[in-house]
Scaffold this motif. Structure first.
Motif, PDB file in Angstrom:
ATOM      1  N   LEU A  17      -3.563   7.890  -8.118  1.00  0.00           N
ATOM      2  CA  LEU A  17      -3.689   7.535  -9.532  1.00  0.00           C
ATOM      3  C   LEU A  17      -4.309   6.153  -9.737  1.00  0.00           C
ATOM      4  N   LEU A  18      -4.361   5.385  -8.660  1.00  0.00           N
ATOM      5  CA  LEU A  18      -4.742   3.977  -8.756  1.00  0.00           C
ATOM      6  C   LEU A  18      -6.123   3.702  -9.370  1.00  0.00           C
ATOM      7  N   PRO A  19      -7.144   4.487  -9.031  1.00  0.00           N
ATOM      8  CA  PRO A  19      -8.476   4.177  -9.555  1.00  0.00           C
ATOM      9  C   PRO A  19      -8.492   4.062 -11.072  1.00  0.00           C
ATOM     10  N   GLU A  20      -7.709   4.910 -11.727  1.00  0.00           N
ATOM     11  CA  GLU A  20      -7.662   4.879 -13.180  1.00  0.00           C
ATOM     12  C   GLU A  20      -7.132   3.527 -13.668  1.00  0.00           C
ATOM     13  N   PHE A  21      -6.074   3.049 -13.026  1.00  0.00           N
ATOM     14  CA  PHE A  21      -5.500   1.751 -13.384  1.00  0.00           C
ATOM     15  C   PHE A  21      -6.523   0.641 -13.181  1.00  0.00           C
ATOM     16  N   GLU A  22      -7.185   0.692 -12.056  1.00  0.00           N
ATOM     17  CA  GLU A  22      -8.141  -0.373 -11.752  1.00  0.00           C
ATOM     18  C   GLU A  22      -9.311  -0.361 -12.726  1.00  0.00           C
ATOM     19  N   LYS A  23      -9.691   0.863 -13.149  1.00  0.00           N
ATOM     20  CA  LYS A  23     -10.792   0.972 -14.088  1.00  0.00           C
ATOM     21  C   LYS A  23     -10.394   0.399 -15.450  1.00  0.00           C
ATOM     22  N   GLN A  24      -9.184   0.765 -15.885  1.00  0.00           N
ATOM     23  CA  GLN A  24      -8.730   0.315 -17.200  1.00  0.00           C
ATOM     24  C   GLN A  24      -8.520  -1.186 -17.255  1.00  0.00           C
ATOM     25  N   THR A  25      -7.981  -1.762 -16.199  1.00  0.00           N
ATOM     26  CA  THR A  25      -7.520  -3.144 -16.280  1.00  0.00           C
ATOM     27  C   THR A  25      -8.421  -4.142 -15.571  1.00  0.00           C
ATOM     28  N   GLY A  26      -9.220  -3.669 -14.645  1.00  0.00           N
ATOM     29  CA  GLY A  26     -10.022  -4.620 -13.872  1.00  0.00           C
ATOM     30  C   GLY A  26      -9.183  -5.395 -12.879  1.00  0.00           C
ATOM     31  N   ILE A  27      -7.916  -4.984 -12.735  1.00  0.00           N
ATOM     32  CA  ILE A  27      -7.060  -5.609 -11.718  1.00  0.00           C
ATOM     33  C   ILE A  27      -7.187  -4.797 -10.443  1.00  0.00           C
ATOM     34  N   LYS A  28      -7.386  -5.476  -9.333  1.00  0.00           N
ATOM     35  CA  LYS A  28      -7.566  -4.752  -8.071  1.00  0.00           C
ATOM     36  C   LYS A  28      -6.262  -4.781  -7.274  1.00  0.00           C
ATOM     37  N   VAL A  29      -5.845  -3.601  -6.817  1.00  0.00           N
ATOM     38  CA  VAL A  29      -4.618  -3.541  -6.024  1.00  0.00           C
ATOM     39  C   VAL A  29      -4.967  -3.289  -4.554  1.00  0.00           C
ATOM     40  N   ASN A  30      -4.719  -4.284  -3.698  1.00  0.00           N
ATOM     41  CA  ASN A  30      -4.951  -4.111  -2.266  1.00  0.00           C
ATOM     42  C   ASN A  30      -3.652  -3.698  -1.612  1.00  0.00           C
ATOM     43  N   TYR A  31      -3.612  -2.477  -1.128  1.00  0.00           N
ATOM     44  CA  TYR A  31      -2.378  -2.058  -0.468  1.00  0.00           C
ATOM     45  C   TYR A  31      -2.582  -2.012   1.031  1.00  0.00           C
ATOM     46  N   GLU A  32      -1.518  -2.339   1.718  1.00  0.00           N
ATOM     47  CA  GLU A  32      -1.520  -2.354   3.185  1.00  0.00           C
ATOM     48  C   GLU A  32      -0.453  -1.349   3.592  1.00  0.00           C
ATOM     49  N   ILE A  33      -0.833  -0.328   4.340  1.00  0.00           N
ATOM     50  CA  ILE A  33       0.142   0.704   4.693  1.00  0.00           C
ATOM     51  C   ILE A  33       0.832   0.355   6.001  1.00  0.00           C
ATOM     52  N   VAL A  34       2.144   0.280   5.940  1.00  0.00           N
ATOM     53  CA  VAL A  34       2.936  -0.225   7.053  1.00  0.00           C
ATOM     54  C   VAL A  34       4.059   0.777   7.311  1.00  0.00           C
ATOM     55  N   PRO A  35       4.401   1.052   8.583  1.00  0.00           N
ATOM     56  CA  PRO A  35       5.558   1.924   8.825  1.00  0.00           C
ATOM     57  C   PRO A  35       6.829   1.269   8.276  1.00  0.00           C
ATOM     58  N   TYR A  36       7.759   2.094   7.834  1.00  0.00           N
ATOM     59  CA  TYR A  36       8.982   1.541   7.239  1.00  0.00           C
ATOM     60  C   TYR A  36       9.627   0.500   8.133  1.00  0.00           C
ATOM     61  N   GLU A  37       9.674   0.801   9.435  1.00  0.00           N
ATOM     62  CA  GLU A  37      10.348  -0.082  10.383  1.00  0.00           C
ATOM     63  C   GLU A  37       9.809  -1.515  10.351  1.00  0.00           C
ATOM     64  N   ASN A  38       8.535  -1.679  10.018  1.00  0.00           N
ATOM     65  CA  ASN A  38       7.938  -3.008  10.054  1.00  0.00           C
ATOM     66  C   ASN A  38       7.817  -3.661   8.679  1.00  0.00           C
ATOM     67  N   THR A  39       8.220  -2.926   7.646  1.00  0.00           N
ATOM     68  CA  THR A  39       7.973  -3.415   6.299  1.00  0.00           C
ATOM     69  C   THR A  39       8.711  -4.714   6.014  1.00  0.00           C
ATOM     70  N   ARG A  40      10.008  -4.699   6.309  1.00  0.00           N
ATOM     71  CA  ARG A  40      10.789  -5.885   5.977  1.00  0.00           C
ATOM     72  C   ARG A  40      10.298  -7.078   6.791  1.00  0.00           C
ATOM     73  N   GLU A  41       9.978  -6.809   8.071  1.00  0.00           N
ATOM     74  CA  GLU A  41       9.460  -7.858   8.946  1.00  0.00           C
ATOM     75  C   GLU A  41       8.226  -8.521   8.329  1.00  0.00           C
ATOM     76  N   LYS A  42       7.292  -7.667   7.877  1.00  0.00           N
ATOM     77  CA  LYS A  42       6.051  -8.192   7.298  1.00  0.00           C
ATOM     78  C   LYS A  42       6.342  -8.999   6.041  1.00  0.00           C
ATOM     79  N   GLU A  43       7.233  -8.463   5.202  1.00  0.00           N
ATOM     80  CA  GLU A  43       7.489  -9.139   3.930  1.00  0.00           C
ATOM     81  C   GLU A  43       8.218 -10.459   4.147  1.00  0.00           C
ATOM     82  N   VAL A  44       9.248 -10.451   4.987  1.00  0.00           N
ATOM     83  CA  VAL A  44      10.014 -11.679   5.199  1.00  0.00           C
ATOM     84  C   VAL A  44       9.116 -12.765   5.799  1.00  0.00           C
ATOM     85  N   LEU A  45       8.281 -12.392   6.768  1.00  0.00           N
ATOM     86  CA  LEU A  45       7.351 -13.372   7.342  1.00  0.00           C
ATOM     87  C   LEU A  45       6.422 -13.911   6.266  1.00  0.00           C
TER      88      LEU A  45
END
Lengths: 450, 273, 300
Positions: free
Chosen positions: A59-87
């Motif tokens: 659904l993201l392209p529609e949001f980006e088109k409407q708002t001009g805000i770009k969302v960069n997502y990084e796909i991370v396995p659940y196990e590493n998510t908290r590690e990445k965020e806390v760091l």
């Protein structure tokens, strides 16, 4: 706009796959106008490789088109998510949005890594008048998004534990409905559904060491039997009669489970049901799509879904999910843009396309839709599970990750028979209390929040 | 005579066993990558099946795996090359000159390989964040040098020591400088050792996981990071995992096979003199 | 070395070694010094990233004290030692057998083929080896059980019980690292001058005598190198075990580095994790020194 919307039927929408195009703009709130000052802002967020995220990415392209805000997502396995965020938060990095598992909310809030929503709701220029926080299941908003009476995140990727079962196998064994209580599951259903010579088992409980052991296996055994991890004064409650009953129940039930469940993660449990090796599993709602997909599942019409069975203490199914919250390390402008994105991703308007694309929304209204109810069999039991539940199914305080490690270690040792439930409970108790002592819960320094 | 031919049969049988055992798991991975999910989950496992390219189609459908292989290639090539450029002169000095503290210095080089990445990951992360180097090839290349360089120094020192000194003395009589000696005599003659250390350097950095997990994000995810990302615990698409594994293992295996004839000559590990 | 003329005039300036060494030393120093010092300082602080609100006060040696009195640290260290003591002798013995097979003349094609394939396990990405292990040792659809069924044993639930999981990670390690030992031994064997080997073969027909009297001296340096590298690697071993068992079931395969990773990146107690890692470094250095003293001729 209205006219267009009315003429597009739900079925045509699914068929066309042009899901995002039907998101309406309300008269009072024009997301494009609200976002205009933040055009060109880049948002950084961590996503998981799960259906709810794939849905929003669609659904993201529609949001980006409407708002001009770009969302960069990084796909991370659940196990590493908290590690990445806390760091990232510690190094004052670039994440503008925090993906918060319900058990991290205490940690993130108390460290000041996420911003309470009232900072933004006070600003009408960036807040959707239809934000309607009351439209979320109260349990979800409370458990996933709130800490210490303040709301930080909005429920985004939502789960409830459900009983998935093989209707055909149950029927062959003479049952025309799923077990209503855990007792029934263990004493009546499981023995009849287990045939070890044919490598068939009544039930499987994923118990791999890690959050799977502590959340899916250990805590799921405590609550329905009236047990809990902590008592009111935050001391271990694991040696109590009820908690021990729950843990012993799990030990007994293991005779009807495939050997090796101690090394099973979600994937193995789901697969065992999908391959007709077990008759029942208790798994997260989100696995519905895996179990209905003919590529991954042999079940076909044999798949059925029910709420988790009840115990002496009532129906207390596993609760899990993620909210999205604004990261306080982001610059002011980015925070506002992030808030606009979070509202959009969790809004009532997008709930339907989101569900149709494979996500599970935390909004109540969408599940009243007859088309949704008809297509997605898991909706009714899930909504029933969310009516009531314990937000602290797993304590959400900052000490949980450390405690979870201890629970996972001794919980799996119990299942292997390396320690008795009593001794294991004692071991967990001493270690857990040492952790809580360090956190300052016993000398009145800290409010007893979980 | 009978025992001789018996010995020959035994020898052949042994060699075949080595071949079979060494290759079997990889064969299993590659063959699994051509199986459908149903064949993969068959119990007992199937040996003959109709192969499918579906897993590969899925793997190459998104850019992730291809770009991971490219990233790994860039990081492995540059870190190995840099380590060789830095390490061979040092190995030359350690092999040929006498000076105080030489054996301590040699040991210091080696000991850089002993440090657990877990202790250094956070400091490096903070440093990289401060310098804006997170999620760049450069940071991985620099970090990987720290564990490739010790291998290069070790293997090349031993290799250079096995080169007869007479060659050097003859060159010196003709007025060659120390650098000439290094460049014209030691480098060419030490090639097997350099090749082996380069192979190991390449393999180690191609396969490194812990630093890469912490230091990369979107743009420079390396092959092992992507391989583990399929293991989310949530779904286990074995076919896709095995196809990815094959894609990742293939380049480094081909590279290793190409240079494997140097392998034995270069691994003297001090066995000379 | 015995030539006095060379001692007075080695043919190079005093600073020559320095110029050759400088680039490598400077590079290692520059990249390594900050992180290492940081880790050292961290190990002296209360440094928990999830309690950054409390700051990171100095606590002296408290972290080291905590580590040394932590039973889990010692348990995992003992398990790692057990792992090493299981895999290393097997890898050495098998590696030596393979090297002798490859060294024996005749059957050139087979020998070349076997030698080339040895590179494959070495080159296989560790994380992939772990994933592969999970597939191979699966109870239902794993091929390991097909093999043991073939020999008449019942199927095992490898990864579901403690002994099986430990055995499984050992098998994968032996598969991956025996070739390394074999190659090092093989190069040692090929260093034995042909004349000496031929002369010895005329005197004895015993392979064992040939091995211990003639070939062994050439194998020892490589043997030491192997011990040093494998000890360091086993103490750092993470990828294979993490992707294969996550240290489970229970704590059956929780090796020391899995535990340190858990403390460092799950609990985020980096003060303790740094202390653990530095203690581990000290252990590795001591081990390496020990091996060198007993087996290796010092570099002159």
């Amino acid at each position: 706009m209205k006219l267009v919307r009315n003429t597009v039927s739900a079925i045509a929408m699914i068929a066309a796959g042009a899901i995002a195009s039907a998101v309406p703009a309300s008269a009072a709130w024009d997301i494009a106008k609200a976002a205009a000052p933040y055009k060109g802002t880049q948002l950084n967020v961590i996503f998981l490789d799960r259906p709810g995220y794939r849905a929003i990415i669609k659904l993201l392209p529609e949001f980006e088109k409407q708002t001009g805000i770009k969302v960069n997502y990084e796909i991370v396995p659940y196990e590493n998510t908290r590690e990445k965020e806390v760091l990232n938060f510690n190094a004052k990095g670039d994440l503008s949005i925090a993906l918060v598992d319900l058990v991290w909310i205490g940690e993130y809030a108390e460290n000041g890594w996420i911003v309470p929503v009232d900072k933004f709701t006070a600003d009408a220029s960036i807040t959707d008048p239809n934000l309607n926080l009351k439209g979320f299941f109260p349990l979800l908003l409370d458990a996933f998004g709130s800490w210490g009476g303040k709301t930080y995140g909005l429920p985004f990727d939502n789960y409830s534990g459900l009983l998935f079962y093989n209707k055909c196998m149950l029927k062959d064994a003479g049952f025309d409905k799923p077990p209503a209580t855990w007792d029934e599951l263990a004493k009546t259903y499981a023995p009849k559904l287990t045939n070890k010579d044919k490598k068939q088992y009544g039930y499987a409980l994923q118990s791999l060491r890690g959050e799977t052991q502590s959340a899916d296996s250990f805590m799921r055994s405590l609550w329905p039997h009236g047990g809990s991890l902590l008592d009111k004064s935050f001391h271990s409650n694991l040696t109590s009669k009820e908690s021990q009953a729950g843990l012993k129940f799990r030990q007994d039930l293991m005779q009807y489970m495939p050997p090796g469940v101690v090394s099973w993660d979600h994937a193995e449990a789901v697969n065992a049901l999908a391959q007709n090796q077990v008759a029942m599993i208790t798994e997260w709602s989100a696995f519905y799509s895996t179990l209905t997909d003919p590529k991954t599942s042999k079940l076909g019409d044999c798949l059925a879904v029910a709420p988790e069975p009840t115990g002496e203490a009532g129906r207390l199914p596993a609760l899990g999910g993620f909210s999205l919250a604004v990261a306080s390390q982001a610059p002011e402008k980015e925070q506002k843009a992030a808030w606009i994105f979070i509202q959009w991703a969790t809004s009532e308007d997008i709930a339907k396309p989101y569900v149709e694309a494979g996500g599970v929304s935390g909004r109540m209204a969408v599940y009243d839709d007859p088309a949704i109810k008809a297509t997605f069999k898991f909706v009714e039991p899930m909504v029933a599970s969310w009516k009531k539940g314990v937000p602290e199914f797993r304590p959400r305080f900052p000490a949980w990750p450390a405690i979870s490690e201890v629970v996972a270690e001794f919980g799996s040792k119990m299942m292997l028979g390396e320690v008795t439930t009593e001794n294991g409970a004692k071991e967990i108790g001493t270690r857990m209390e040492a952790i809580l002592q360090k956190e300052g819960y016993y000398d009145g320094k800290k409010a007893l929040l979980q | 005579m009978a025992s001789r031919s018996n010995g020959r049969i035994l020898h052949g049988f042994g060699l075949l066993a080595v071949f079979a055992v060494a290759i079997f798991p990889v064969y299993w991975m590659v063959s699994s990558s051509f199986k459908t999910q149903t064949d993969l989950l068959a119990s007992p496992p199937v040996w003959l099946f109709t192969p499918t390219l579906g897993n590969y189609a899925e793997v190459f459908a998104d850019q992730k795996v291809t770009s991971a292989v490219v990233n790994s290639l860039i990081v492995a090539v540059f870190s190995t090359a840099l380590a060789v450029v830095l390490g061979t002169p040092a190995a030359f000095a350690l092999a040929r000159y006498d000076f105080r503290g030489k054996s301590d210095l040699w040991f210091w080089f080696i000991s850089n390989r002993f440090i657990s990445p877990i202790a250094l990951a956070l400091p490096i992360y903070i440093l990289a964040q401060g310098l804006g180097l997170l999620d760049t090839h450069l940071v991985l290349i620099l970090v990987y040098i720290t564990f490739i360089l010790p291998i290069v120094v070790w293997i090349c020192t031993d290799q250079f020591r096995s080169i007869p000194k007479e060659l050097e003395e003859a060159a010196r009589l003709e007025g060659a400088s120390q650098f000439d000696i290094f460049w014209r005599i030691y480098l060419p003659l030490g090639l097997p050792g350099i090749a082996v250390s380069a192979i190991f350097g390449f393999i180690f950095s191609w396969n490194e996981l812990l630093y890469a997990l912490v230091l990369t994000r979107r743009d420079v995810q390396t092959a092992p990071v992507v391989a583990t990302s399929f293991m989310s615990g949530y779904e286990l698409p074995w076919g896709k995992i095995m196809a990815t594994g094959t894609v990742i293992v293939l380049p480094v295996t081909i590279f290793a096979l190409l240079v494997s004839r140097h392998m034995v000559r270069g691994l003297t590990m001090g066995a000379t003199k | 070395m015995s030539n006095p003329a060379r001692r007075t005039n080695p043919g190079y300036g005093r600073w020559t070694p320095f110029w050759f060494l400088a680039p490598a030393v400077v590079a290692l120093f520059l990249i390594g010094i900050y992180p290492t010092l940081f880790a050292l300082v961290t190990s002296l602080r209360q440094y928990n990233l999830t309690r950054s609100r409390d700051g990171f006060p100095f606590v002296g040696l408290a972290n080291y004290q905590a580590v040394l009195s932590d039973p889990t640290f010692w348990d995992t260290l003992a398990r790692t030692a057990r792992f090493f003591l299981v895999v290393m002798p097997v890898e050495i013995a098998l590696g030596l057998c393979v090297a002798l097979l490859l060294h024996r003349p005749g059957l050139n094609f087979l020998r070349a083929l076997a030698r080339v394939t040895l590179v494959i396990p070495l080159a296989t990405t560790y994380a992939v080896v772990g994933l592969l292990g999970r597939l191979v040792f699966n109870r239902d659809f794993g091929v390991a059980n097909s093999f043991i069924n073939l020999f008449g044993f019942p199927a095992l639930d490898w990864l579901g019980n403690s002994a099986g999981a430990f055995a499984a990670i050992c098998v994968m390690d032996v598969w991956q690292w025996t070739p390394f030992c074999a190659l090092i031994f093989l190069s040692g064997l090929s260093m034995v001058p042909v004349e000496i080997e031929e002369a010895a073969k005329l005197e004895t027909t015993s392979h064992w005598a040939l091995l211990t009297h003639v070939q062994l001296p050439y194998l020892l340096p490589g043997f030491t190198a192997m011990l040093i590298l494998r000890s360091a690697d086993v103490l750092k071993l993470f990828d294979v075990v993490f992707t294969m068992t996550r240290g489970g079931p229970g704590a059956a395969t929780e090796l020391i580095s899995i535990y340190i990773q858990r403390v460092g990146f799950r609990v985020f107690d980096l003060g303790t994790a740094s202390a653990q890692a530095l203690l581990l470094l000290v252990i590795t250095i001591l081990l390496a020194r020990l091996y060198i003293r007993f087996f290796y001729r010092e570099i002159e």
